[in-house]
Scaffold this active site. Structure first.
Site, PDB file in Angstrom:
ATOM      1  N   LYS A 139       0.854  -1.182   0.000  1.00  0.00           N
ATOM      2  CA  LYS A 139       0.000   0.000   0.000  1.00  0.00           C
ATOM      3  C   LYS A 139       0.897   1.242   0.000  1.00  0.00           C
ATOM      4  CE  LYS A 139      -4.352   1.507   1.978  1.00  0.00           C
ATOM      5  NZ  LYS A 139      -5.505   1.098   2.769  1.00  0.00           N
TER       6      LYS A 139
ATOM      7  N   GLU B 298     -20.367  -4.632   9.339  1.00  0.00           N
ATOM      8  CA  GLU B 298     -21.334  -3.842  10.099  1.00  0.00           C
ATOM      9  C   GLU B 298     -22.462  -4.704  10.645  1.00  0.00           C
ATOM     10  OE1 GLU B 298     -20.102  -3.033   7.133  1.00  0.00           O
ATOM     11  OE2 GLU B 298     -19.018  -1.168   7.503  1.00  0.00           O
TER      12      GLU B 298
ATOM     13  N   ARG C 275     -26.012  -1.061   5.972  1.00  0.00           N
ATOM     14  CA  ARG C 275     -25.754  -2.486   5.850  1.00  0.00           C
ATOM     15  C   ARG C 275     -26.438  -3.311   6.951  1.00  0.00           C
ATOM     16  NH1 ARG C 275     -20.947  -4.124   2.871  1.00  0.00           N
ATOM     17  NH2 ARG C 275     -21.561  -3.307   0.853  1.00  0.00           N
TER      18      ARG C 275
HETATM   19  C1  LIG Z   1     -19.393  -1.388   4.094  1.00  0.00           C
HETATM   20  C2  LIG Z   1     -18.193  -0.519   4.237  1.00  0.00           C
HETATM   21  N1  LIG Z   1     -17.649  -0.321   5.455  1.00  0.00           N
HETATM   22  C3  LIG Z   1     -16.569   0.467   5.591  1.00  0.00           C
HETATM   23  C4  LIG Z   1     -16.002   1.070   4.510  1.00  0.00           C
HETATM   24  C5  LIG Z   1     -14.840   2.016   4.686  1.00  0.00           C
HETATM   25  N2  LIG Z   1     -13.642   1.526   4.005  1.00  0.00           N
HETATM   26  C6  LIG Z   1     -13.240   2.012   2.818  1.00  0.00           C
HETATM   27  S1  LIG Z   1     -11.839   1.307   2.272  1.00  0.00           S
HETATM   28  C7  LIG Z   1     -11.740   0.331   3.640  1.00  0.00           C
HETATM   29  C8  LIG Z   1     -10.605  -0.609   3.792  1.00  0.00           C
HETATM   30  C9  LIG Z   1     -10.511  -1.539   2.669  1.00  0.00           C
HETATM   31  O1  LIG Z   1      -9.410  -2.355   2.866  1.00  0.00           O
HETATM   32  P1  LIG Z   1      -8.890  -3.261   1.697  1.00  0.00           P
HETATM   33  O2  LIG Z   1     -10.013  -3.925   1.026  1.00  0.00           O
HETATM   34  O3  LIG Z   1      -7.816  -4.127   2.243  1.00  0.00           O
HETATM   35  O4  LIG Z   1      -8.292  -2.220   0.656  1.00  0.00           O
HETATM   36  P2  LIG Z   1      -6.949  -1.350   0.741  1.00  0.00           P
HETATM   37  O5  LIG Z   1      -7.392   0.044   1.066  1.00  0.00           O
HETATM   38  O6  LIG Z   1      -6.044  -1.899   1.767  1.00  0.00           O
HETATM   39  O7  LIG Z   1      -6.375  -1.456  -0.614  1.00  0.00           O
HETATM   40  C10 LIG Z   1     -12.793   0.576   4.511  1.00  0.00           C
HETATM   41  C11 LIG Z   1     -12.979  -0.067   5.805  1.00  0.00           C
HETATM   42  C12 LIG Z   1     -16.604   0.838   3.255  1.00  0.00           C
HETATM   43  N3  LIG Z   1     -16.143   1.408   2.141  1.00  0.00           N
HETATM   44  N4  LIG Z   1     -17.680   0.049   3.157  1.00  0.00           N
END
Ligand SMILES: Cc1ncc(C[n+]2csc(CCOP(=O)(O)OP(=O)(O)O)c2C)c(N)n1
Length: 639
Positions: free
Chosen positions: A285, A376, A404
């Site tokens: 990342k 959630e 959700r």
């Molecule tokens: C239902 C939901 N909950 C929380 C989020 C907030 N959110 C956006 S990106 C993320 C992390 C995603 O992690 P990952 O899939 O590993 O992607 P990375 O950013 O590490 O590439 C979160 C928790 C979201 N987009 N949707």
């Protein structure tokens, strides 16, 4: 660096004209382009940088938009946008009328599915794969790119479970960087870390890649090789121990996902394999910007502009005592106080420790707070379970993500009258994240649920007192909703006091009209009242505080006195405060002119929050204008 290669690419067709040997240089240019753009126009960063190579490789190997590419969350899709004809518009990212920060179907034919919330990509891709099959199209590919964080979401696992019994042309690319926004959590994360470092897996992986690597360029024996690979995997004990194989997916990996040439070779081979497949890539990342690699939490979405070369944030004004704090910070600090006073108080977040400031409690009292992953629904029912045993869980979830967990709120919490406190952050218009993230629906959707108490603070002190009171209550769930951003009180650390439920407050008196507001947006109403006062329009202002139960005594007072009423809420008008007031009026046979201000019946796109609220007609100016209009119509001496 001049962007020689990138300048030439206006579509994936242009990309395909480049020789493979130029792809690493292109990736560097794309990365530079993203860093430069985000350094000047704050947006998501780290995930985009890590996904550059997979973006280039997928578009190079597959035939988008006929092949369907579905991003999970979509916060890593900037490279995709830039390569698919949106490079020149990228400066407008997340701005009003500019391009969206997330893939969006009506923005581009390359955006196969609109996203913003996590863990939807495999379901959507599976649906498309099924549709292709039904249309007799056996050659179209359906590719979901999903992070290790998003893979912890229930929907992703539900989709894996469903896909495994089907035989669609489905490729899941698991982009594993070991981190969500904050550090990823849970058993799947440990599992992935385990395979990424296990020498056993690495040996197998090398064997598999060796086999895939030879003679496949012309494809004639690819199928045979692939079969062998499959058998090699099946024949080993890994078949039983590989999580994805257990879901009937062919598992490939882990492989370095920041090596574009290798990804291209691999995808070419995997492309020939029918059925559900999962490619596990390991990426960094923030790749390519040292600070972003070192501080992935901050650089997930840096909070402001930064130096394009060093990544150093352009200094922000200090917060304490100079500006009012953010509501989330008041929530975080108050959680610590409550947890110290009441041993039953616990905090729960679904993958948003830093975004919600629950990390404050996690750091101070680690055994009193939970991060359950991007889950959630589970967060809410987990809270319900704790509440059955007398704990008082505070579930802090952004308004948009709480959608959700709607059934869990109804079925698991409210129906059983459990004392779960919902702290609903980012409620109301959030701005740049756009339609997928606006906190528009919590008031309206929670109001119809029996046993719920719903309130919203107008400032920090109110938030603290609402949290304090919620934790003392034993009448079922409480929802406290507050917006993104700052409150109004520099001296916010007021003593915690119990407040009476269903109790509004009158903030100013007047005879010409009444303005009823709920929550922080009431500060705009208060400004409007001052503006009107200068013009000798005297508005009474009531801070309703509780949407449910309503302060009926106060409302009788209002309807007995006023014929002109304006309601103001930072949420969907349909079903929210405005609706509640009209219902009260009808139920008690009052008559009055009621003008309802708030979010109209449409999705609110991205843009600056103040600008959006002004356009929708509920900032101070717009409230004052509505007041002038309503009073001019009914009392001829005002105009
Ligand atoms: C239902 C939901 N909950 C929380 C989020 C907030 N959110 C956006 S990106 C993320 C992390 C995603 O992690 P990952 O899939 O590993 O992607 P990375 O950013 O590490 O590439 C979160 C928790 C979201 N987009 N949707």
């Amino acid at each position: 660096m001049t962007e020689k290669l990138l300048q030439k690419i206006n579509s994936p067709a242009d990309l395909k004209k480049l020789p493979e040997s130029q792809l690493p240089a292109l990736c560097n240019e794309l990365r530079r382009f993203i860093i430069d753009a985000v350094s000047d126009n704050p947006a998501h960063l780290g995930a985009n940088l890590g996904a550059v190579e997979i973006t280039v490789a997928v578009h190079y190997v597959f035939d988008t938009p006929d092949d369907k590419l579905i991003w999970d969350v979509g916060h890593q899709a900037y490279g995709h946008k830039i390569l698919t004809g949106r490079r020149d518009r990228f400066g407008s990212n997340r701005k009003k009328d500019g391009i969206s920060g997330f893939p969006k179907m009506d923005e581009s034919e390359y955006d196969a599915f609109g996203v913003g919330h996590a863990s939807t990509s495999i379901s959507a891709a599976l649906g498309m794969a099924e549709a292709s099959q039904r249309a007799g199209n056996t050659t179209r590919h359906h590719i979901a790119v999903i992070g290790d964080g998003a893979m912890t979401g229930g929907m992703a696992l539900e989709a894996m479970n469903n896909a495994g019994i089907n035989h669609p042309n489905l490729l899941v690319i698991l982009n594993d960087n070991g981190i969500a926004i904050d550090k990823n959590v849970g058993a799947i994360k440990d599992y992935l870390a385990g395979i990424a470092t296990s020498p056993f897996y690495n040996r197998l992986k090398d064997k598999v890649w060796l086999m895939l690597g030879g003679g496949t360029k012309y494809g004639h024996n690819t199928r045979a090789i692939v079969k062998q690979v499959g058998n090699a995997v099946k024949g080993s004990i890994l078949r039983r121990s590989n999580l994805f194989e257990a879901f009937n997916f062919r598992y490939f990996g882990p492989v370095d996902g920041n090596d574009v040439e290798r990804l291209v070779k691999l995808l070419r081979d995997i492309k020939n394999i029918q059925g559900p497949k999962l490619l596990h890539i390991v990426t960094t990342k923030g790749k390519g910007l040292e600070l972003a690699e070192r501080e992935p939490v901050i650089y997930h979405a840096p909070p402001g502009k930064f130096d394009r070369l060093t990544g150093k944030l352009v200094s922000k004004s200090p917060c304490d005592g100079v500006q009012p704090p953010k509501y989330q910070v008041v929530f975080g600090r108050t959680m610590i106080e409550l947890a110290e006073q009441n041993p039953k108080v616990l905090g729960i977040t679904a993958a948003m420790p830093s975004g919600s400031s629950l990390d404050m409690l996690m750091n101070k009292m680690p055994d009193r707070a939970f991060d359950v992953g991007i889950a959630e629904q589970h967060a809410v029912t987990f809270a319900a379970g704790l509440a059955t045993q007398g704990f008082v869980p505070f579930c802090v979830i952004y308004s948009t993500f709480l959608q959700r967990a709607y059934d869990q709120i109804i079925h698991d919490v409210a129906l059983q009258k459990l004392n779960v406190v919902f702290c609903i952050d980012r409620a109301g218009v959030v701005g740049e994240d756009g339609a997928t993230h606006q906190g528009a629906f919590d008031l309206a959707s929670l109001r119809c649920i029996p046993n719920m108490t719903i309130c919203a603070p107008m400032n920090e002190q109110e938030l603290r007192n609402m949290m304090f009171t919620a934790q003392l209550n034993d009448q079922g769930p409480w929802a406290i909703r507050y917006p993104r951003g700052r409150g109004t009180m520099k001296q916010w650390k007021t003593p915690l006091q119990e407040i009476k439920s269903a109790n509004g407050r009158r903030l100013s008196e007047g005879n010409d009209l009444a303005i009823l507001s709920i929550g922080h947006i009431g500060n705009e109403a208060a400004k409007a009242v001052e503006m009107l006062h200068e013009e000798e329009v005297e508005a009474a202002h009531y801070d309703v505080r509780f949407l449910k139960p309503l302060d009926e005594k106060m409302l009788h007072e209002v309807f007995k006195k006023f014929k002109n009423i304006i309601t103001v809420e930072d949420g969907a008008i349909a079903g929210g405060l405005g609706s509640a007031i009209l219902e009260f009026m009808a139920d008690h046979q009052y008559s009055a002119t009621v003008v309802r201000l708030g979010i109209p019946d449409r999705f609110v796109e991205h843009g600056d929050r103040n600008q959006l609220i002004h356009e929708m007609g509920y900032d101070a100016q717009a409230i004052a204008a509505a007041a002038r209009k309503i009073t001019a119509a009914f009392s001829p001496h005002h105009h």
